[in-house]
Design a protein around this motif. Structure first.
Motif, mmCIF file in Angstrom:
data_model
loop_
_atom_site.group_PDB
_atom_site.id
_atom_site.type_symbol
_atom_site.label_atom_id
_atom_site.label_comp_id
_atom_site.label_asym_id
_atom_site.label_seq_id
_atom_site.Cartn_x
_atom_site.Cartn_y
_atom_site.Cartn_z
ATOM 1 N N GLN A 1 0.834 -1.204 0.000
ATOM 2 C CA GLN A 1 0.000 0.000 0.000
ATOM 3 C C GLN A 1 0.871 1.257 0.000
ATOM 4 O OE1 GLN A 1 -2.223 -0.919 3.551
ATOM 5 N NE2 GLN A 1 -3.985 -1.690 2.402
ATOM 6 N N VAL A 2 1.946 1.205 0.781
ATOM 7 C CA VAL A 2 2.868 2.344 0.833
ATOM 8 C C VAL A 2 3.566 2.522 -0.514
ATOM 9 C CG1 VAL A 2 4.973 3.246 1.896
ATOM 10 C CG2 VAL A 2 3.212 2.201 3.328
ATOM 11 N N ASP B 1 2.296 6.640 -6.911
ATOM 12 C CA ASP B 1 1.350 7.706 -7.270
ATOM 13 C C ASP B 1 1.927 9.095 -7.005
ATOM 14 O OD1 ASP B 1 -0.522 5.860 -8.065
ATOM 15 O OD2 ASP B 1 -1.629 5.874 -6.182
ATOM 16 N N GLY B 2 3.199 9.132 -6.530
ATOM 17 C CA GLY B 2 3.862 10.418 -6.309
ATOM 18 C C GLY B 2 3.458 11.113 -5.013
ATOM 19 N N LYS B 3 2.924 10.351 -4.071
ATOM 20 C CA LYS B 3 2.460 10.966 -2.821
ATOM 21 C C LYS B 3 3.588 11.084 -1.801
ATOM 22 C CE LYS B 3 -2.308 9.442 -3.326
ATOM 23 N NZ LYS B 3 -3.414 8.673 -2.746
ATOM 24 N N SER B 4 3.490 12.068 -0.932
ATOM 25 C CA SER B 4 4.457 12.257 0.143
ATOM 26 C C SER B 4 4.137 11.282 1.274
ATOM 27 C CB SER B 4 4.389 13.682 0.677
ATOM 28 O OG SER B 4 3.139 13.904 1.313
ATOM 29 N N LEU C 1 3.748 -3.602 -11.475
ATOM 30 C CA LEU C 1 3.099 -4.085 -10.244
ATOM 31 C C LEU C 1 1.732 -3.467 -10.073
ATOM 32 C CD1 LEU C 1 3.219 -5.643 -7.582
ATOM 33 C CD2 LEU C 1 4.452 -3.726 -6.575
ATOM 34 N N PHE C 2 1.597 -2.176 -10.451
ATOM 35 C CA PHE C 2 0.308 -1.484 -10.302
ATOM 36 C C PHE C 2 -0.225 -1.073 -11.668
ATOM 37 C CE2 PHE C 2 2.713 -0.390 -6.376
ATOM 38 C CZ PHE C 2 1.965 -1.153 -5.508
ATOM 39 N N LEU D 1 10.784 1.125 -10.187
ATOM 40 C CA LEU D 1 10.795 -0.340 -10.152
ATOM 41 C C LEU D 1 9.382 -0.904 -10.244
ATOM 42 C CD1 LEU D 1 13.486 -1.231 -7.457
ATOM 43 C CD2 LEU D 1 13.349 -2.177 -9.759
ATOM 44 N N ALA D 2 8.481 -0.317 -9.456
ATOM 45 C CA ALA D 2 7.093 -0.786 -9.449
ATOM 46 C C ALA D 2 6.450 -0.604 -10.821
ATOM 47 C CB ALA D 2 6.297 -0.034 -8.390
#
Length: 202
Positions: A148-149, A155-158, A201-202, A195-196
């Motif tokens: 989840q992290v 998604d570019g979130k902090s 992966l998503f 990498l993801a």
């Protein structure tokens, strides 16, 4: 258009309200299921009711069913910081107007609200389509929370935004980030996200 947003997380509820009101939609709020049902009976009908899946009084999907039984709440959807696939499927099967992850960007959230209020059903495609994520080589190295992290990083979130989405503390997110870096061999958040993406992966 008038909608009801019921969520026990004050900050998140206020943020959702701000997004929706900025789009010209009238909003009434409640902190739990009982408050939401009282608001529906006193101030309804509503074009859409959004219920937090994990707030007090919900008892899994029982709260959804109770709300949908009210005449002044013809369109009821669930919102959640986490989106378990089985819950999404059960909610839709029960007649929910949709399932909205709290991780949706503001514009997407508003579009989803309008879509459901207009009589359509909204569910993110990745929550309905079969997934092979659990068998993905990269996913096998990580815990559910680390995945989840990593999704948040992709998604570019902090860290702060990820913490808010998952209802965790920022130090906890930092720890998960550090652990997933080590497990997938990334040196920073950009490398982890790349990498993801590269490994789909998503």
């Amino acid at each position: 258009m008038q909608i009801l947003i019921a969520d026990d997380h004050d900050l998140l509820r206020d943020t959702l309200v701000a997004f929706v009101q900025a789009a010209g939609i009238d909003v009434v709020t409640a902190p739990d299921l009982d408050g939401a049902m009282t608001a529906v009976e006193a101030q309804g009908p509503f074009d859409l009711v959004l219920l937090d899946y994990n707030m007090p009084g919900m008892n899994r999907l029982e709260g959804l069913t109770r709300m949908m039984a009210l005449k002044s709440a013809p369109r009821v959807a669930l919102i959640s910081g986490e989106a378990p696939r089985v819950v999404v499927q059960e909610a839709i099967a029960a007649g929910a107007a949709g399932f909205v992850p709290k991780t949706l960007p503001a514009k997407s959230l508003v579009n989803a609200v309008r879509f459901m209020a207009a009589g359509e059903q909204f569910v993110p495609l990745d929550l309905l389509a079969p997934t092979e994520q659990s068998s993905h080589p990269l996913a096998k190295k990580l815990t559910k929370r680390e995945l989840q992290v990593l999704r948040g990083l992709t998604d570019g979130k902090s860290n702060k935004e990820i913490a808010r989405d998952l209802d965790l503390s920022e130090p906890t997110i930092k720890l998960h980030v550090k652990n997933l870096y080590r497990k997938i061999g990334a040196g920073n958040r950009t490398q982890a996200a790349l990498l993801a993406r590269e490994q789909k992966l998503f």
